[in-house]
Design a protein around this motif. Structure first.
Motif: not given
Length: 188
Positions: A53-64, A118-125, A130-131, A165-170
């Motif tokens: 799928p088109c979104d594979t490369a950005p997704y794999v990039t985040k994981i790597l 997590l459900a009420s977090a404004v951003e999910f990055t 972390d904070p 935090f990276d895992t959650l965001a990904i």
């Protein structure tokens, strides 16, 4: 060339040396080339479709990027299969589930409260999670390890991995919430 100079000892193959060369070569590659090398392994394992799928490369990039030097060769991407398996299909390491979610008396309650955060977090990055997590820990009078390990097991099924935090965001908010709900259901 002459036969007198040929060594009589058998040749040897050093797997560790080969891995060291491969690791060094992999780490020198630009991220796009690492992604291009990893995608065929994901396709052969049937974790992604061919063509991807088109979104594979950005997704794999985040994981790597998050995995860093844990991906020594392209096939090591399969160590992170939990990012590609459906939320209701990935398996839990039973010993990690016992240690982090079943045995601690308050683990399920803390995980439920954290899920609500997590459900009420404004951003999910990673930068915003972390904070949020540290505030949760402080508010509940915990140590960071009291929640981080339980969350990791709930969302990946494993006791170890790269930064939470990276895992959650990904994975994203919806997938994390679904996986935590499943972990809570399994440990009920």
């Amino acid at each position: 060339f002459s036969l007198e100079r040929v060594n009589k000892a058998p040749a040897s193959f050093d797997c560790e040396k080969l891995l060291a060369f491969e690791t060094r070569a992999m780490q020198k590659l630009p991220i796009k080339q690492r992604v291009a090398k990893a995608v065929p392994f994901l396709q052969r394992a049937k974790l992604i479709t061919d063509p991807p799928p088109c979104d594979t490369a950005p997704y794999v990039t985040k994981i790597l990027e998050a995995a860093g030097d844990r991906v020594k060769v392209a096939g090591d991407i399969l160590d992170f299969d939990d990012f590609f398996i459906a939320d209701d299909k990935f398996t839990f390491d039973e010993s990690a589930l016992d240690k982090r979610l079943r045995k601690p008396a308050n683990a399920r309650d803390l995980l439920t409260k954290y899920r609500d955060q997590l459900a009420s977090a404004v951003e999910f990055t990673p930068e915003s999670l972390d904070p949020l997590t540290h505030a949760f820990v402080e508010t509940n009078g915990l140590k960071i390890g009291d929640i981080v390990h339980a969350v990791r097991v709930a969302i990946t099924g494993k006791a170890v991995g790269f930064g939470l935090f990276d895992t959650l965001a990904i994975l994203g908010r919806e997938r994390c919430l679904a996986r935590i709900a499943r972990a809570l259901e399994i440990t009920a």
